[in-house]
Write a protein that holds these residues in place. Sequence first.
Motif, PDB file in Angstrom:
ATOM      1  N   ASP A 108       0.831  -1.229   0.000  1.00 48.58           N
ATOM      2  CA  ASP A 108       0.000   0.000   0.000  1.00 48.58           C
ATOM      3  C   ASP A 108       0.858   1.269   0.000  1.00 48.58           C
ATOM      4  N   LYS A 109       2.143   1.173   0.347  1.00 47.84           N
ATOM      5  CA  LYS A 109       3.022   2.353   0.316  1.00 47.84           C
ATOM      6  C   LYS A 109       3.691   2.517  -1.060  1.00 47.84           C
ATOM      7  N   ILE A 110       4.051   1.400  -1.662  1.00 45.13           N
ATOM      8  CA  ILE A 110       4.773   1.455  -2.938  1.00 45.13           C
ATOM      9  C   ILE A 110       3.810   1.404  -4.130  1.00 45.13           C
ATOM     10  N   ASN A 111       2.723   0.683  -3.955  1.00 44.91           N
ATOM     11  CA  ASN A 111       1.745   0.577  -5.051  1.00 44.91           C
ATOM     12  C   ASN A 111       0.340   0.903  -4.521  1.00 44.91           C
ATOM     13  N   PRO A 112       0.151   2.128  -4.056  1.00 39.79           N
ATOM     14  CA  PRO A 112      -1.124   2.443  -3.402  1.00 39.79           C
ATOM     15  C   PRO A 112      -2.338   2.377  -4.341  1.00 39.79           C
ATOM     16  N   TYR A 113      -2.066   2.354  -5.637  1.00 36.66           N
ATOM     17  CA  TYR A 113      -3.181   2.325  -6.597  1.00 36.66           C
ATOM     18  C   TYR A 113      -3.650   0.908  -6.916  1.00 36.66           C
ATOM     19  N   TRP A 114      -2.983  -0.119  -6.383  1.00 34.56           N
ATOM     20  CA  TRP A 114      -3.411  -1.502  -6.629  1.00 34.56           C
ATOM     21  C   TRP A 114      -4.758  -1.737  -5.943  1.00 34.56           C
ATOM     22  N   GLN A 115      -5.630  -2.398  -6.671  1.00 33.57           N
ATOM     23  CA  GLN A 115      -6.924  -2.780  -6.100  1.00 33.57           C
ATOM     24  C   GLN A 115      -6.746  -4.151  -5.457  1.00 33.57           C
TER      25      GLN A 115
END
Lengths: 219, 387
Positions: B127-134
């Motif tokens: 969630d910090k590195i790829n916060p846009y992942w669903q």
Amino acid sequence: MGLITLENVSKIYDGDVRALDDVSLEIKHGEWVSIMGPSGSGKSTMLNLIGCMDTPSKGVVKIDGIDISKLNKKELTKVRREKIGLVFQQFHLVPYLTAVENVMVAQYYHSMADEEEALKALERVGLGHRANHLPKELSGGEQQRVCIARALINYPKLILADEPTGNLDKENEQIVVDLFEELHRQGHSILMVTHDPKVGQLAQRQIILEHGKKLESNK
Amino acid sequence: MKKWKMFLRMISQALKERKSRVAIVFFAIVVGIGVISALFSVYYDINIKMSKELRTYGANLALKPNSDQAQNLSLNELERVIAEFSQEELVGYRPNLYGIAEVESQVSVFKSNKPVVLVGTWFDQIDKINPYWQIEGELSINHDIKDEVVIGRDVAEKLGYDIGDKLKLATENTWGSEEFLVTAIVETGDDADNRIFLNLGVVERLLAKEGQLNTAYLSVISKGEDLKEKAAKINQKLSGVELETIQKIASSEGKVLDKIKSLMYLVVMVILLSTLLCVSTTMMTIVAERKEEIALKKALGAENQDVIIEFLTEAIILGGIGGLVGYGLGFVGAQLIGKSVFDSAISFRSMVMTSSFILSIVVSCIASTLPVSRVVDIDPAVTLKGE
């Protein structure tokens, strides 16, 4: 040597308008002189020259031995501050300062404001009880008396009064005239411009001006 | 009475005399300096705030092995790079170890194995590195959990897996298949949809690459320092690693910040100009209204500089008090902007307060210069005669 000396003084505006034309006169220490004449006769011009608010186009004006003819504005201001006390027809008091503060303003620009001394000056003109009033709370006569107190506060060599009774009713005119008489008795030198022959006659000497020329003097 | 006491007495009385004019000058300075100080307060925080905001786009730095020296990275090397950033700068970092695994397909009748890219990583950093992942399901935050797997959306659809299913996978280094519980499905919109994710430690074991990494992604807040320069410095300092900015993210960050800064400069200039005009015209009126008083003072022996100093002192007092009040309001305004735009407070900076105070005095002095210079032209003989 006289206190004020004018030697062949002319003031020419726009090249050919002679407000004063070759006027010479001398005012001695302790003398009360009135200058009279119709409008446009050069009274104000003479007052401005003697009051160090202007310099002559020709001739010499000496005040207490100082030739002011060649002085710059700053030097003229200094002479005016040191030697002359001004009284105006329209009083000209600072509207937001009380009577005593108005007197202190003259002290302030001269040297040091001294409230006690300013109060004494007001008492001298009979306004000790009105010291903390603003000009708008004073009558015309009272305002003029504040102006006289202000003119006296720095012990000037000459009191220069421009129509000092011109804006006053009879009662206040008398009070102011009485004050000038008293000042004269105390040894003050007074030069007063006036339209009023009755006031003018109180002076030791009257100078009549017309079209910039000195017409006559009773002495 | 001391001279300065009389001076202050005259100044204070003069200010009281013209309450409405003074109020206009004061209000103009308060509003002008208020807006400017609010903008400056936000401006000095904007690098950090905007950078934080832009972290929602994901990592802006990628760490790779220096191809001339090594094929893989080590966890130690990653930790050394991480040590170069302060806690405030570092949003997060996610190591990746890649490999190929055979995963049993649930879709085909014969349950054949399909090759899938396997990624060892830390789920708590996603969630910090790829916060846009669903993310559907739950990501375990414990690095030590060994039996959970997260799969990409495409893998889930192609191989027929869902949350709660058991997934069997094997690598060339393992004897037979191992079983993992599917705890989450991620939809990323990129290649990660075709991958499966396990805890880094598990993948190290499955691929027999203990302590090794292929890449790592870092999300870093740049505090005004150019990220590219910082990466170059780190590369110079630490051999064997190559830290690169992710161009797309880093350059758009810079562009957005530059545009915001330019806009703020423009707004500040416009506000300064309008404040100057307002103060200047009001001072012009004040000088005109007090012409007779100025003439009288000159007749009584005041020199031009005495009167000019009086007017400039009035301007300085108005500017100084207006500047402080303006700064106070500006700071409150900055907090409102901070709350509504960045959802955080704007820091107090004494430098902004001091600058606002000085700026307001300079503005009021400059605005008063032209009106006050007219004092010189006032002739007491003419003015007092009423001509």
